[in-house]
Scaffold this active site. Structure first.
Site: not given
Ligand code: NAP
Length: 283
Positions: A53, A97, A120
């Site tokens: 990322k 995460q 997200d």
């Protein structure tokens, strides 16, 4: 005829190039989109995802800041970090995460992220907006799959779509996005009876199960499009997907490989979501 291998790597590069162009235009106005990535503990898979990322941010000109916290971080400390990032104007997107190491709970962390920075799209308010078809962000993996379908000119409307897996981050939103595009969608899970027969009805089959090579050639209708979301390890410890790619490629009309299929698309969409978040926050 052999299946078309849908090249997620190249398609993701094209998406990133578009994002990079928009980021550059924002930078010229003095706005630098920023993404904060929180990682707790030392899970090796999570570390690889976070590194990728960061790389994607660098490729698109997005500012990235990593918060690497020890496994014994408390829930309150984690929530305090999210609160501080919510308040920073140079951070437009926040990603934690997952999975978090026990006993940390993901739910309160997701709930604490400002919906405007929830790149997200896991926050309940964003999930609700997706259900209504009126959204700012789409979850990265299902949106990455839709982008691949679009760029390979694979129509969804009127087609039988089967999604195997009903997780909140992949299966459920995947089904919803296919429905938004007028697919006729069936969701399968571990209690589904006659799974193989249902899969064989699919014009578009999406596997999000988490079991190596779970979808075999006899579960696929000749000519179907097969999307493999899985990121699994085979018996030798090598990365593979939920689909027995080699055998299924002989039956399908198009298939995504693992690696190089859905994974890079997920990261490209994360970049696009961060750009969207920056545009929203700076109007
Ligand atoms: P998950 O939360 O574990 O969900 C797995 C789903 O598969 C569940 O709904 C489960 O059903 C269903 N399932 C399990 N065994 C089954 C069986 N025998 N028959 C039918 N359905 C079955 O996993 P996830 O987070 O959705 O992830 C799925 C896979 O995608 C994993 O390999 C993950 O690593 C990968 N992934 C990849 C990306 C990417 O960017 N490429 C992103 C996210 C995830 P129940 O609900 O009944 O338990």
């Amino acid at each position: 005829m052999a299946a078309v291998i849908m090249d997620g790597k190249a398609t993701a590069a094209a998406v990133r190039a578009e994002v990079a162009q928009d980021v550059q235009a924002l930078r010229e106005k003095g706005i630098v989109p920023g993404l904060a990535v929180i990682i707790v503990g030392d899970d090796p898979a999570s570390r690889i995802y976070v590194n990728n990322k960061r790389k994607a941010c660098a490729q698109t000109g997005i500012y990235s800041e990593e918060f690497s916290l020890p496994a014994d971080t408390s829930q309150d400390e984690l929530l305090a970090l999210v609160a501080s990032l919510n308040g920073r104007s140079d951070i437009n997107g926040i990603l934690c995460q997952l999975p978090l190491p026990a006993p940390l709970q993901a739910k309160p962390v997701i709930a604490a992220i400002s919906p405007m920075k929830d790149v997200d799209a896991f926050h309940s308010s964003n999930v609700g907006q997706i259900m209504l078809g009126d959204y700012s962000f789409l979850p990265c993996t299902p949106a990455g799959v839709m982008e691949l379908l679009h760029r390979y000119h694979i129509p969804v409307e009127g087609r039988r779509c089967v999604v195997v897996g009903r997780s909140n981050i992949v299966g459920k939103p995947m089904a919803m996005l296919l429905l938004h595009e007028n697919g006729t969608v069936t969701i399968c899970h571990s209690r589904t009876k006659d799974l193989a027969a249902i899969c064989r009805e699919a014009d578009i089959l999406v596997a999000a199960v988490g079991k190596p090579k779970f979808i075999t050639a006899d579960m696929v209708k000749p000519g179907a499009v097969v999307i493999d979301v899985g990121m699994d390890r085979d018996e030798d410890g090598n990365l593979c997907g939920d689909v027995d790619t080699q055998a299924v490629a002989a039956v399908a009309s198009a298939i995504t490989p693992v690696p190089g299929g859905v994974g890079p698309m997920t990261r490209a969409i994360l970049m696009r979501n961060t750009l969207t978040a920056a545009k929203m926050q700076f109007k």
